[in-house]
Design an enzyme around this catalytic site. Sequence first.
Site, mmCIF file in Angstrom:
data_model
loop_
_atom_site.group_PDB
_atom_site.id
_atom_site.type_symbol
_atom_site.label_atom_id
_atom_site.label_comp_id
_atom_site.label_asym_id
_atom_site.label_seq_id
_atom_site.Cartn_x
_atom_site.Cartn_y
_atom_site.Cartn_z
ATOM 1 N N SER A 97 0.964 -1.013 0.112
ATOM 2 C CA SER A 97 -0.024 0.271 -0.252
ATOM 3 C C SER A 97 1.050 1.107 -0.106
ATOM 4 O O SER A 97 1.148 1.594 -1.156
ATOM 5 C CB SER A 97 -1.049 0.669 0.817
ATOM 6 O OG SER A 97 -1.926 1.077 1.207
ATOM 7 N N ASP A 239 -2.646 6.272 -3.128
ATOM 8 C CA ASP A 239 -2.345 5.506 -2.216
ATOM 9 C C ASP A 239 -1.388 4.124 -3.755
ATOM 10 O O ASP A 239 -1.649 4.263 -4.842
ATOM 11 C CB ASP A 239 -2.090 5.014 -1.345
ATOM 12 C CG ASP A 239 -3.373 3.337 -1.177
ATOM 13 O OD1 ASP A 239 -4.139 3.807 -2.360
ATOM 14 O OD2 ASP A 239 -3.269 3.128 -0.545
HETATM 15 MG MG MG Z 1 -3.562 1.107 -0.041
#
Ligand code: MG
Length: 450
Positions: A97, A239
Amino acid sequence: MSKMFGTNGIRGEANGYLSCELSLKTGKAIAEVLGPGPIAIAMDTRVSSDMIRSAVSAGLMSMGVEVHDLGMVPTPALQYYVKINEDVTGGVMITASHNPPEFNGIKCISADGTECSHEEESAIEDAYDRDLKTVPWDRIGSVITIEGAGEAYIDAVVSKVDADLIRKADLTVVLDCANGASVHTSPLLMEKLGVRAVVLNGEPDGMFPGHYSEPVEENLSELKSEVVRVGADLGIAHDGDADRCVFVSDTGKYLPGDVGLALLSILCMKTTEGKKQVVSTVALSDMVEDAIIEAGGTLTRTAVGSPVVARRMIEDGAPIGGEDNGGIIFADHQFCRDGALAAARMIEFAARYGSIQKHVDALPEYCTIKTAVYCDENRKSYVIDRLAEKYASEKIDRTDGLKIIFSDGWVLLRPSGTEPKFRIYSESKDPKVAKDRSQSFVEDVASILG
Ligand code: MG
């Protein structure tokens, strides 16, 4: 039992904790719990993602599972694929992430496309510790390459917004893909919505040469200035795995995740014909709750964590939910954080209501102070009980940690799941009250711990 899963799957430095050996063994355990398969796998742009994907896939195949390899796509594109393909019994996303480039992770997806529950994760940890028996040579699984999962996801997203209205509005956006998993899908989304897009950091690159993949303000200075320079209607930032999305207003102002959730909740409350309910967590600012009530809706608060929010949305039949980190869930699409749909819906907001900043200025103002204080793991519940006693005359909410609601604000103490500390949130309309109360709770915890 091995404790491997944190709040967002298994995470670690590639070739450090997150080795090929661990990944392969995890693949076998995933097959045992999420099998019989097929199981879909996808990855972000990280340098180590190919290696981890190969190791997890080998583990899956050794257990007789057929692997559907979607390649490099956002996490919600994988989740959408798992959800719509009835025969697929689970999914695995290789991503860390928003973490720095040396990290990677393994995230598991249930048969319905939602993030695996803690129970499923515990079952995988348990299977990891057992000596799992692989299948005979003639039943070993294979990899099938799936093309077009990203495009199918984007087509579904486009079908969930008023695309004609957006096309007519003739909008310009600046899109920052952070060299992550959205580099192909989100530019395609802009094209399909007829939105002029200036794309920043649009090449897949696991070294993250533009900026780190966490969409916080200090990483988005180029996005802010580019919005102003080109006179864009909106700035959009994802992200690394594009399950989250934050925004920059038409005047170049960074909008934290709670502001994005407030605006998208207003849009939902005004356009939905169903239940006007938003689900979020005890940590969410009252600013969002006030905005939801003003728009004719209600807010339900749960413990922190997007799977908890998603489950409550399913139970209650709520159309929208999310957290203050840019992770937003839309019930009419899928019960997971959905970066591309959040982007598309904010574009629809601009098309319907004009200047984003004008609507941000109309939101109520609160001051929220976030801090943390050290506390040994085994003394956390003791501290919470003592504080609950001390403030017994106030309104107490123990949904997640301890929330004390005063007449002029609230304080939340949440035990960190990964570190020996409490996170302390203090909110009030009066900045001085928020600040003083935050300080006095830090002192309270210190004095209880002696
Ligand atoms: Mg993420």
